[in-house]
Design a protein around this motif. Structure first.
Motif, mmCIF file in Angstrom:
data_model
loop_
_atom_site.group_PDB
_atom_site.id
_atom_site.type_symbol
_atom_site.label_atom_id
_atom_site.label_comp_id
_atom_site.label_asym_id
_atom_site.label_seq_id
_atom_site.Cartn_x
_atom_site.Cartn_y
_atom_site.Cartn_z
ATOM 1 N N THR A 50 0.841 -1.192 0.000
ATOM 2 C CA THR A 50 0.000 0.000 0.000
ATOM 3 C C THR A 50 0.873 1.237 0.000
ATOM 4 O O THR A 50 2.042 1.184 0.391
ATOM 5 N N ILE A 51 0.300 2.338 -0.433
ATOM 6 C CA ILE A 51 1.010 3.604 -0.505
ATOM 7 C C ILE A 51 0.059 4.720 -0.107
ATOM 8 O O ILE A 51 -1.119 4.709 -0.457
ATOM 9 N N SER A 52 0.565 5.685 0.639
ATOM 10 C CA SER A 52 -0.249 6.804 1.089
ATOM 11 C C SER A 52 -0.602 7.710 -0.077
ATOM 12 O O SER A 52 -0.043 7.613 -1.172
ATOM 13 N N GLY A 53 -1.547 8.608 0.157
ATOM 14 C CA GLY A 53 -2.001 9.496 -0.905
ATOM 15 C C GLY A 53 -0.899 10.331 -1.511
ATOM 16 O O GLY A 53 -0.881 10.561 -2.728
ATOM 17 N N SER A 54 0.025 10.785 -0.689
ATOM 18 C CA SER A 54 1.133 11.603 -1.159
ATOM 19 C C SER A 54 2.249 10.774 -1.790
ATOM 20 O O SER A 54 3.096 11.319 -2.498
ATOM 21 N N GLY A 55 2.273 9.489 -1.496
ATOM 22 C CA GLY A 55 3.354 8.628 -1.929
ATOM 23 C C GLY A 55 4.508 8.552 -0.956
ATOM 24 O O GLY A 55 5.498 7.874 -1.236
ATOM 25 N N ASP A 56 4.389 9.192 0.190
ATOM 26 C CA ASP A 56 5.494 9.266 1.136
ATOM 27 C C ASP A 56 5.646 8.033 2.017
ATOM 28 O O ASP A 56 6.720 7.822 2.581
#
Length: 126
Positions: A50-56
């Motif tokens: 999974t990846i956060s909305g910002s990609g961070d």
């Protein structure tokens, strides 16, 4: 309507690489955390990454750590999964999924995701 469309699957030999893409439309892409799940033959759906909305921020299931990389391009509304050193055990239908980035709950549970793609087949031969 919301659409998630996976592509990039195929038939490869063990040790090869594939890059999966998931093109999103009908949603504010950066407001959603994204995930990859897979379902192998005779197995239940399994969380992959999974990846956060910002990609961070990214998280991976143990079996793919060091081999797979999840990323996103918010300007292109596209999610990616770079898969290296593929193993026969990676054979599965791979699904991308979206959940609101601020939603509570476990990121590794499919039930936490609002939208799903149709899947793309990855087959790794030994």
């Amino acid at each position: 309507q919301v659409q998630l469309v996976e592509s990039g699957g195929g038939l490869v030999q063990a040790g090869a690489s594939l890059r999966l893409s998931c093109a999103a439309s009908g949603l504010t892409f950066r407001s959603f955390a994204m995930g990859w799940f897979r379902q192998g033959p005779g197995k239940e759906r399994e969380f992959v990454a999974t990846i956060s909305g910002s990609g961070d921020n990214t998280y991976y299931t143990d079996s793919v750590k060091g081999r797979f990389t999840i990323s996103r391009d918010n300007g292109k509304n596209t999610l990616y999964l770079q898969m290296n050193s593929l193993k026969p055990e990676d054979t599965a239908v791979y699904f991308c999924a979206a959940r609101l980035a601020f939603s509570s709950g476990a990121y590794y549970l499919g039930s936490e995701y609002h939208y799903w793609g149709q899947g793309t087949q990855v087959t790794v031969s030994s």
